[in-house]
Design an enzyme around this catalytic site. Structure first.
Site, PDB file in Angstrom:
ATOM      1  CG  ASN A  11     -32.524 109.729 -11.466  1.00  0.00           C
ATOM      2  OD1 ASN A  11     -32.925 110.035 -10.341  1.00  0.00           O
ATOM      3  ND2 ASN A  11     -32.571 108.494 -11.937  1.00  0.00           N
ATOM      4  CE  LYS A  13     -29.471 106.950 -11.040  1.00  0.00           C
ATOM      5  NZ  LYS A  13     -28.678 105.872 -11.595  1.00  0.00           N
ATOM      6  CG  HIS A  96     -34.288 104.751 -13.201  1.00  0.00           C
ATOM      7  ND1 HIS A  96     -33.430 103.807 -12.709  1.00  0.00           N
ATOM      8  CD2 HIS A  96     -33.518 105.699 -13.782  1.00  0.00           C
ATOM      9  CE1 HIS A  96     -32.182 104.183 -12.971  1.00  0.00           C
ATOM     10  NE2 HIS A  96     -32.211 105.327 -13.622  1.00  0.00           N
ATOM     11  CD  GLU A  98     -30.717 103.157 -10.346  1.00  0.00           C
ATOM     12  OE1 GLU A  98     -31.256 104.100  -9.737  1.00  0.00           O
ATOM     13  OE2 GLU A  98     -29.648 103.288 -10.984  1.00  0.00           O
ATOM     14  CD  GLU A 168     -31.847 106.065 -17.884  1.00  0.00           C
ATOM     15  OE1 GLU A 168     -31.041 106.969 -17.700  1.00  0.00           O
ATOM     16  OE2 GLU A 168     -32.521 105.555 -16.971  1.00  0.00           O
ATOM     17  N   GLY A 174     -24.559 103.726 -14.326  1.00  0.00           N
ATOM     18  CA  GLY A 174     -23.709 103.736 -13.139  1.00  0.00           C
ATOM     19  C   GLY A 174     -22.499 102.824 -13.255  1.00  0.00           C
ATOM     20  CB  SER A 214     -21.917 105.873 -18.059  1.00  0.00           C
ATOM     21  OG  SER A 214     -22.075 104.918 -17.022  1.00  0.00           O
TER      22      SER A 214
HETATM   23  P1  PGA Z   1     -25.706 107.272 -14.636  1.00  0.00           P
HETATM   24  O1  PGA Z   1     -27.262 107.051 -14.379  1.00  0.00           O
HETATM   25  O2  PGA Z   1     -25.568 108.533 -15.447  1.00  0.00           O
HETATM   26  O3  PGA Z   1     -25.087 107.373 -13.280  1.00  0.00           O
HETATM   27  O4  PGA Z   1     -25.224 106.074 -15.396  1.00  0.00           O
HETATM   28  C1  PGA Z   1     -28.185 107.306 -15.390  1.00  0.00           C
HETATM   29  C2  PGA Z   1     -29.577 107.023 -14.893  1.00  0.00           C
HETATM   30  O5  PGA Z   1     -29.749 106.120 -14.062  1.00  0.00           O
HETATM   31  O6  PGA Z   1     -30.534 107.698 -15.302  1.00  0.00           O
END
Ligand code: PGA
Length: 251
Positions: A11, A13, A96, A98, A168, A174, A214
């Site tokens: 992803n 983003k 997601h 976010e 997640e 992140g 992560s």
């Molecule tokens: P990340 O993001 O690997 O940077 O923690 C995962 C995600 O948001 O799908």
């Protein structure tokens, strides 16, 4: 090797302009090799068409990060399922954290988006997961169960063939903090049990459940080795071709 379909999806983003997207795609193409997992990348809307052309005929699928539930109309700034389909996109990430946090996406809205995606024959990678406070208070199972039920459990069992689940935990996205492989396994087993309770063992056992939060080359293998973890949704580490393929090759 696990029998279920395994997936590693990157992803991207809101990262990478056109030339950065081209550079990352070139690097991915040069490193791509046969894998046990399906490999996907999700560029931003502006780069989707270019990426889907550039990766056409490779084993890397280009997928979308989001879409609107309506077919078309007065929704300034939005993109529909049929628009994605028209440029060759077959899979969309929905829900997601976010999107939930910064764009107020609720379970009810996500149920509509899931319906629209499935009606357009798009496959859905449906994301969900608890926040840190939920984990600290031991409420993670109840939160996850509610997220699944509210957004997905109006569907027929047959529809789950076109759904991939991505657990997640918000506190791991992140942040550099990963769920332990045991925490991921426990939650994935719980998700499978929840599915089985409503839809039966076949739907539950066939469901691909990804872990996200992560995931890095250093921890991917241990997480993916857990019996109910069928792959990963990768954010930060998907922006570097070497790291991304190190994760893909962790299978
Ligand atoms: P990340 O993001 O690997 O940077 O923690 C995962 C995600 O948001 O799908």
């Amino acid at each position: 090797m696990k029998m279920r379909k395994q997936i590693v999806a990157g992803n991207w983003k809101m990262n990478n302009n056109l030339s950065q997207t081209e550079a990352l795609i070139d690097a991915l193409k040069s490193k791509s090799q046969a894998s046990n997992a399906e490999v996907m990348v999700a560029p931003t809307f502006t780069n989707l068409y270019h990426a889907s052309q550039a990766l056409h005929g490779t084993t890397i699928e280009v997928i979308a990060q989001n879409m609107h539930f309506a077919e078309n109309g007065a929704y300034t700034g939005e993109v529909s399922a049929s628009m994605l389909k028209s440029i060759g996109v077959k899979t969309v990430i929905l829900g997601h954290s976010e999107r939930r946090e910064y764009f107020n996406e609720t379970d009810d809205l996500l149920a509509k988006k899931v319906d629209a995606a499935l009606a357009n024959d798009l496959r859905v990678i449906f994301c969900f997961g608890e926040e840190l406070a939920d984990r600290k208070s031991g409420n993670q199972d109840a939160i996850v169960e509610a997220q699944l039920k509210n957004a997905l459990f109006h569907l027929e069992g047959e529809a789950f063939k076109n759904i991939v689940l991505a657990y997640e935990p918000v506190w791991a996205i992140g942040t550099g903090e990963t769920a332990t492989p045991e925490q991921a396994q426990d939650m994935h087993a719980f998700i499978r049990k929840t599915l089985a309770g409503t839809y039966g063992d076949d739907v539950a056992n066939d469901m691909t459940i990804l872990y996200g939060g992560s995931v890095k080359p250093a921890n991917a293998q241990e997480i993916f080795s857990k019996p109910d973890v069928d792959g990963g949704l990768i954010g930060g580490a998907a922006l570097k071709a070497d790291d991304f393929f190190a994760i893909v090759n962790a299978f």
